[in-house]
Scaffold this motif. Structure first.
Motif, PDB file in Angstrom:
ATOM      1  N   ALA A  96       0.842  -1.191   0.000  1.00 57.56           N
ATOM      2  CA  ALA A  96       0.000   0.000   0.000  1.00 57.56           C
ATOM      3  C   ALA A  96       0.876   1.239   0.000  1.00 57.56           C
ATOM      4  O   ALA A  96       1.902   1.282   0.686  1.00 57.56           O
ATOM      5  CB  ALA A  96      -0.925   0.005   1.215  1.00 57.56           C
ATOM      6  N   CYS A  97       0.478   2.247  -0.766  1.00 65.27           N
ATOM      7  CA  CYS A  97       1.188   3.519  -0.822  1.00 65.27           C
ATOM      8  C   CYS A  97       0.199   4.633  -0.482  1.00 65.27           C
ATOM      9  O   CYS A  97      -0.929   4.646  -0.984  1.00 65.27           O
ATOM     10  CB  CYS A  97       1.779   3.749  -2.209  1.00 65.27           C
ATOM     11  N   HIS A  98       0.631   5.551   0.361  1.00 62.14           N
ATOM     12  CA  HIS A  98      -0.263   6.619   0.794  1.00 62.14           C
ATOM     13  C   HIS A  98       0.561   7.870   1.078  1.00 62.14           C
ATOM     14  O   HIS A  98       1.770   7.792   1.340  1.00 62.14           O
ATOM     15  CB  HIS A  98      -1.011   6.181   2.055  1.00 62.14           C
ATOM     16  N   VAL A  99      -0.079   9.017   1.009  1.00 63.25           N
ATOM     17  CA  VAL A  99       0.554  10.287   1.325  1.00 63.25           C
ATOM     18  C   VAL A  99      -0.363  11.046   2.273  1.00 63.25           C
ATOM     19  O   VAL A  99      -1.561  11.198   1.988  1.00 63.25           O
ATOM     20  CB  VAL A  99       0.816  11.131   0.057  1.00 63.25           C
ATOM     21  N   VAL A 100       0.170  11.491   3.413  1.00 63.17           N
ATOM     22  CA  VAL A 100      -0.625  12.260   4.373  1.00 63.17           C
ATOM     23  C   VAL A 100       0.140  13.513   4.766  1.00 63.17           C
ATOM     24  O   VAL A 100       1.376  13.531   4.760  1.00 63.17           O
ATOM     25  CB  VAL A 100      -0.968  11.433   5.641  1.00 63.17           C
ATOM     26  N   LYS A 101      -0.586  14.546   5.109  1.00 67.54           N
ATOM     27  CA  LYS A 101       0.023  15.818   5.508  1.00 67.54           C
ATOM     28  C   LYS A 101      -0.082  16.002   7.016  1.00 67.54           C
ATOM     29  O   LYS A 101      -0.984  15.469   7.654  1.00 67.54           O
ATOM     30  CB  LYS A 101      -0.660  16.984   4.782  1.00 67.54           C
ATOM     31  N   GLY A 102       0.885  16.751   7.565  1.00 67.95           N
ATOM     32  CA  GLY A 102       0.799  17.154   8.965  1.00 67.95           C
ATOM     33  C   GLY A 102       1.518  16.272   9.951  1.00 67.95           C
ATOM     34  O   GLY A 102       1.517  16.551  11.152  1.00 67.95           O
ATOM     35  N   VAL A 103       2.159  15.188   9.487  1.00 65.15           N
ATOM     36  CA  VAL A 103       2.900  14.307  10.390  1.00 65.15           C
ATOM     37  C   VAL A 103       4.227  13.943   9.740  1.00 65.15           C
ATOM     38  O   VAL A 103       4.357  13.939   8.514  1.00 65.15           O
ATOM     39  CB  VAL A 103       2.124  13.011  10.732  1.00 65.15           C
ATOM     40  N   THR A 148       4.690   3.752   2.889  1.00 65.65           N
ATOM     41  CA  THR A 148       4.596   2.478   2.172  1.00 65.65           C
ATOM     42  C   THR A 148       4.404   1.374   3.204  1.00 65.65           C
ATOM     43  O   THR A 148       5.179   1.269   4.164  1.00 65.65           O
ATOM     44  CB  THR A 148       5.863   2.194   1.348  1.00 65.65           C
ATOM     45  N   TYR A 149       3.367   0.585   3.021  1.00 63.04           N
ATOM     46  CA  TYR A 149       3.030  -0.497   3.956  1.00 63.04           C
ATOM     47  C   TYR A 149       3.031  -1.808   3.178  1.00 63.04           C
ATOM     48  O   TYR A 149       2.368  -1.924   2.143  1.00 63.04           O
ATOM     49  CB  TYR A 149       1.661  -0.244   4.582  1.00 63.04           C
ATOM     50  N   CYS A 150       3.775  -2.794   3.666  1.00 66.07           N
ATOM     51  CA  CYS A 150       3.833  -4.100   3.013  1.00 66.07           C
ATOM     52  C   CYS A 150       3.527  -5.191   4.041  1.00 66.07           C
ATOM     53  O   CYS A 150       3.956  -5.090   5.194  1.00 66.07           O
ATOM     54  CB  CYS A 150       5.220  -4.354   2.425  1.00 66.07           C
ATOM     55  N   SER A 151       2.830  -6.214   3.608  1.00 65.61           N
ATOM     56  CA  SER A 151       2.553  -7.318   4.540  1.00 65.61           C
ATOM     57  C   SER A 151       2.372  -8.630   3.788  1.00 65.61           C
ATOM     58  O   SER A 151       1.888  -8.656   2.652  1.00 65.61           O
ATOM     59  CB  SER A 151       1.293  -7.032   5.375  1.00 65.61           C
ATOM     60  N   VAL A 152       2.803  -9.688   4.454  1.00 62.59           N
ATOM     61  CA  VAL A 152       2.493 -11.057   4.044  1.00 62.59           C
ATOM     62  C   VAL A 152       1.998 -11.762   5.298  1.00 62.59           C
ATOM     63  O   VAL A 152       2.731 -11.855   6.284  1.00 62.59           O
ATOM     64  CB  VAL A 152       3.719 -11.791   3.467  1.00 62.59           C
ATOM     65  N   VAL A 153       0.759 -12.220   5.269  1.00 66.72           N
ATOM     66  CA  VAL A 153       0.146 -12.823   6.455  1.00 66.72           C
ATOM     67  C   VAL A 153      -0.348 -14.220   6.115  1.00 66.72           C
ATOM     68  O   VAL A 153      -1.138 -14.393   5.173  1.00 66.72           O
ATOM     69  CB  VAL A 153      -1.023 -11.961   6.984  1.00 66.72           C
ATOM     70  N   ASN A 154       0.115 -15.207   6.863  1.00 69.72           N
ATOM     71  CA  ASN A 154      -0.393 -16.568   6.756  1.00 69.72           C
ATOM     72  C   ASN A 154      -1.409 -16.752   7.879  1.00 69.72           C
ATOM     73  O   ASN A 154      -1.048 -16.694   9.056  1.00 69.72           O
ATOM     74  CB  ASN A 154       0.754 -17.571   6.898  1.00 69.72           C
ATOM     75  N   PRO A 155      -2.695 -16.963   7.543  1.00 68.76           N
ATOM     76  CA  PRO A 155      -3.729 -17.013   8.585  1.00 68.76           C
ATOM     77  C   PRO A 155      -3.619 -18.203   9.521  1.00 68.76           C
ATOM     78  O   PRO A 155      -4.274 -18.225  10.561  1.00 68.76           O
ATOM     79  CB  PRO A 155      -5.031 -17.064   7.784  1.00 68.76           C
ATOM     80  N   GLY A 156      -2.781 -19.185   9.164  1.00 68.04           N
ATOM     81  CA  GLY A 156      -2.515 -20.281  10.084  1.00 68.04           C
ATOM     82  C   GLY A 156      -3.563 -21.378  10.085  1.00 68.04           C
ATOM     83  O   GLY A 156      -3.261 -22.524  10.386  1.00 68.04           O
ATOM     84  N   GLY A 157      -4.805 -21.063   9.788  1.00 69.32           N
ATOM     85  CA  GLY A 157      -5.884 -22.040   9.745  1.00 69.32           C
ATOM     86  C   GLY A 157      -6.711 -21.832   8.496  1.00 69.32           C
ATOM     87  O   GLY A 157      -6.627 -20.795   7.837  1.00 69.32           O
ATOM     88  N   TRP A 158      -7.521 -22.797   8.201  1.00 64.31           N
ATOM     89  CA  TRP A 158      -8.257 -22.767   6.936  1.00 64.31           C
ATOM     90  C   TRP A 158      -9.385 -21.746   6.962  1.00 64.31           C
ATOM     91  O   TRP A 158     -10.068 -21.569   7.972  1.00 64.31           O
ATOM     92  CB  TRP A 158      -8.852 -24.139   6.640  1.00 64.31           C
TER      93      TRP A 158
END
Length: 298
Positions: free
Chosen positions: A118-125, A252-262
Motif C-alpha cells: 500500500a502507498c499513501h501520502v498524508v500531511k501534517g505528520v 509504504t506499507y507491506c505485509s504477508v500474512v499466513n492465517p494459520g488455519g483454513w
C-alpha cells in the motif's frame, strides 16, 4: 401438544465447514462490523494521553535474534522501495485519493498468503511520528481495530520489542493470535535527497518456548509486515518556522500474512479488499489526531 425438537448446528472452521463461501463471508463481515461499532463507541468515550518515545537505540545487536532482525528489516526496506510495475504480478485492488493498494495472489499449503503493498501520502505528520505510533505499545489499541489483548513478551531494547497479540474472534473463524518481534530504526536515504528522513518499522513472526503456537483456543498467525515512512518539507515563508502545514509523509506499507488455519480463499480475499483500506485510513487518521497539538518530532 407434542414436544418440539430443537436442532442445533455447530459450525467449525475448516475445509468441511457446513457454511458456503457466501455465508462464511457474511458472518465474518457481520463480526467485523460489530468490532467497528465497538471501536467507534470506545473512541468517543475514551481519550488517550500518551507520549512519543525517545529516539531508538542499537543495543538490540547483542540479542540472539539480532542477525534475523537486521536481515529481515533490511530486506523489507528493499522490497518496500521497489515499484509495483513490470512483471511482478501486482494488481491494484483499492484506490482512494492518494492511497493505492496492490496485491499478488499467492497460496502456501492451500492457505491464502497474498502479499500486500500500500502507498499513501498524508500531511501534517513526520515519518518519525508515524513509525513511532505504529511501533509503540501504548498506541496499539487506538488504531488496531481487532486487538483484544497485547503483551510485551520481551523488551530487547528501546527500538526492539517482542509482542504476543490476541485478536477478537470473528465467527465462524477461530480466534487468532500472533507472536512477533518489532523493530524500529532510522535509515540513511541516498536514493532521495529531497526526503528529510526515512524510518522503518518491521514486524516478523518468531517462536518462544514459553508461548507455543496453537496450544490453546487460538490459531497462530504468521506475518511479516513493514511500514516505511519518508518526510518531505515545503520551505516555509522567509522568517517563519516550519509548521505541520509544511510537512508531508509518504507511507509504504507491506505485509504477508499466513492465517494459520483454513478459511475459504474467496472469503479471505474479499475481507482483505474491504479491511485493508479501512485499516490504513484509520491508522493515518489516528496518527494525525495524536500529533496535531504536539511539537513536531523529526
Amino acid at each position: 401438544m407434542g414436544k418440539m425438537k430443537l436442532k442445533i448446528k455447530f459450525f467449525r472452521e475448516g475445509p468441511h465447514s457446513t457454511l458456503c463461501d457466501e455465508e462464511f463471508y457474511d458472518a465474518v463481515e457481520t463480526g467485523l462490523d460489530k468490532i467497528d461499532e465497538e471501536n467507534q463507541l470506545r473512541d468517543r468515550l475514551k481519550q488517550k494521553v500518551v507520549s512519543i518515545p525517545t529516539s531508538p537505540t542499537t543495543s538490540a545487536a547483542k540479542h540472539r535474534l539480532w542477525p534475523e532482525i537486521d536481515k529481515v528489516s533490511t530486506e523489507q526496506l528493499h522490497y518496500a522501495r521497489l515499484g509495483v510495475g513490470g512483471a511482478g504480478g501486482w494488481q491494484l485492488f483499492a484506490e482512494d485519493g492518494d492511497m493505492r493498494m496492490y496485491r499478488r495472489e499467492e497460496e502456501a499449503d492451500g492457505l491464502v498468503v497474498d502479499p500486500l503493498k500500500a502507498c499513501h501520502v498524508v500531511k501534517g505528520v513526520t515519518g518519525h511520528e508515524v513509525c513511532n505510533i505504529f511501533y509503540s505499545p501504548e498506541y496499539r489499541s487506538g488504531w488496531e481495530a481487532t486487538l483484544e489483548d497485547m503483551t510485551v513478551v520481551e523488551k530487547i531494547s528501546d527500538d526492539t520489542l517482542v509482542f504476543l497479540q490476541t485478536h477478537k474472534r470473528i465467527w465462524p473463524a477461530s480466534q487468532r493470535d500472533a507472536l512477533f518481534w518489532s523493530h524500529i530504526r532510522r535509515v540513511s536515504d541516498d536514493q532521495d535527497p529531497d526526503a528529510h528522513d526515512l524510518w522503518i518499522v518491521c514486524n516478523h513472526s518468531t517462536e518462544y518456548t514459553e508461548h507455543p503456537p496453537n496450544a490453546g483456543k487460538c490459531v497462530r498467525v504468521y506475518l511479516t509486515v513493514c511500514l516505511v515512512c519518508q518526510t518531505f518539507i515545503d520551505p516555509p515563508k522567509e522568517g517563519s518556522e516550519i509548521t505541520r502545514d509544511d510537512i508531508t509523509c509518504k507511507i509504504t506499507y507491506c505485509s504477508v500474512v499466513n492465517p494459520g488455519g483454513w478459511a475459504p480463499a474467496a472469503v479471505l480475499r474479499a475481507v482483505y479488499k474491504r479491511e485493508y483500506p479501512k485499516f490504513l485510513k484509520r491508522f493515518t487518521s489516528y496518527c494525525i489526531d495524536q500529533c496535531k497539538d504536539k511539537p513536531i518530532l523529526f
